[in-house]
Design a protein around this motif. Structure first.
Motif, mmCIF file in Angstrom:
data_model
loop_
_atom_site.group_PDB
_atom_site.id
_atom_site.type_symbol
_atom_site.label_atom_id
_atom_site.label_comp_id
_atom_site.label_asym_id
_atom_site.label_seq_id
_atom_site.Cartn_x
_atom_site.Cartn_y
_atom_site.Cartn_z
ATOM 1 N N GLY A 70 39.371 44.026 40.731
ATOM 2 C CA GLY A 70 38.423 44.603 41.551
ATOM 3 C C GLY A 70 37.606 43.876 42.625
ATOM 4 N N SER A 71 36.734 44.369 43.197
ATOM 5 C CA SER A 71 35.995 43.408 44.191
ATOM 6 C C SER A 71 34.639 43.798 44.313
ATOM 7 N N ALA A 90 39.593 39.610 39.647
ATOM 8 C CA ALA A 90 38.449 40.269 40.585
ATOM 9 C C ALA A 90 37.919 39.133 41.453
ATOM 10 N N THR A 91 37.454 39.725 42.742
ATOM 11 C CA THR A 91 36.948 38.815 43.795
ATOM 12 C C THR A 91 35.399 39.128 43.972
ATOM 13 N N VAL A 92 34.721 38.150 44.152
ATOM 14 C CA VAL A 92 33.397 38.232 44.609
ATOM 15 C C VAL A 92 33.104 37.400 45.606
ATOM 16 N N THR A 110 39.743 34.929 38.632
ATOM 17 C CA THR A 110 38.922 35.536 39.663
ATOM 18 C C THR A 110 38.619 34.503 40.848
ATOM 19 N N THR A 111 38.317 35.089 41.943
ATOM 20 C CA THR A 111 37.888 34.390 43.133
ATOM 21 C C THR A 111 36.457 34.612 43.511
ATOM 22 N N TRP A 112 35.949 33.575 43.604
ATOM 23 C CA TRP A 112 34.637 33.555 43.978
ATOM 24 C C TRP A 112 34.261 32.657 45.559
#
Length: 238
Positions: A70-71, A90-92, A110-112
């Motif tokens: 998700g994002s 997920a991406t934040v 994840t990607t922050w």
């Protein structure tokens, strides 16, 4: 000028004196923007869609929600509790998170990006193979931060207690610790560049042979002398 320390595959370890400015590591390049024009977030909608943009979540509890892939973009999360949430992949991005509570944060891969996290309490943060770019963490406590195999660029950690920071196999560029306490720092097979450890109280370092590319203070060098001697195979005997 810096006083050379030990040579490691990741580069040179620099020991900074008060007059050593030319060799100072490049600081993190972080440009955080406060999200504006937010609307109230709907937890049920987030759980159903797995994504949110331009929303504010306050005092919410997410339990056993599947947010994998998700994002969360341009959002604020204030006093949000995550319990059993699957955040894998997920991406934040471009978001502010305060007062986050999580006994276990499953955030693998994840990607922050351009994210601020403050006043938060996390038990185990599983962030291996994650990407952190332009992230600031402040006034928080994290028991276990598993960043094995992760890529970190432009990360600033301020006034935070990290019981165990595991950077095993990670690629780390422009990481700075200020006013931090780190009980165990694991650098096994890590690759470091412009990593500033001078603002951290370091109790134990694992994988000391990979500290090249980092900067420490003369005081830290004295404190870690026994560990350096052991790494070099030197016996210190009175």
């Amino acid at each position: 000028m810096s006083t050379p320390g030990t040579v490691a595959p990741g580069g040179r370890l620099a020991v900074m004196t008060s007059a050593a400015h030319d060799d100072a590591p490049a600081p993190p390049r972080i440009e955080l923007v406060e999200p504006e024009g937010l609307i109230g977030g709907d937890v049920d909608q987030l759980a159903r869609l797995g994504q949110a943009e331009g929303m504010r979540f306050a005092g919410a509890t997410l339990a056993d929600v599947d947010l994998a892939g998700g994002s969360i973009v341009e959002c604020r999360l204030d006093q949000v509790t995550l319990d059993g949430v699957d955040f894998t992949g997920a991406t934040v991005a471009e978001s502010v998170i305060t007062g986050l509570g999580a006994a276990h944060l499953d955030a693998r891969r994840t990607t922050w990006r351009d994210v601020e996290i403050a006043d938060s309490r996390i038990g185990a943060a599983e962030l291996y193979d994650a990407g952190l770019d332009g992230v600031r963490i402040s006034t928080s406590k994290l028991d276990l931060v598993n960043l094995r195999g992760a890529r970190l660029a432009d990360v600033d950690i301020v006034d935070t207690h990290l019981v165990e920071l595991d950077l095993g196999g990670a690629e780390v560029t422009r990481l700075r610790l200020r006013g931090c306490r780190v009980d165990t720092l694991d650098l096994t097979e890590a690759r470091l560049a412009d990593v500033d450890l001078r603002g951290a109280q370091l109790s134990r370092i694992v994988g000391l042979d990979r500290i090249g590319g980092a900067v420490i203070s003369p005081e830290q060098l004295v404190e870690l002398a026994e560990s350096f001697a052991a790494q070099l195979g030197v016996r210190v005997v009175e």
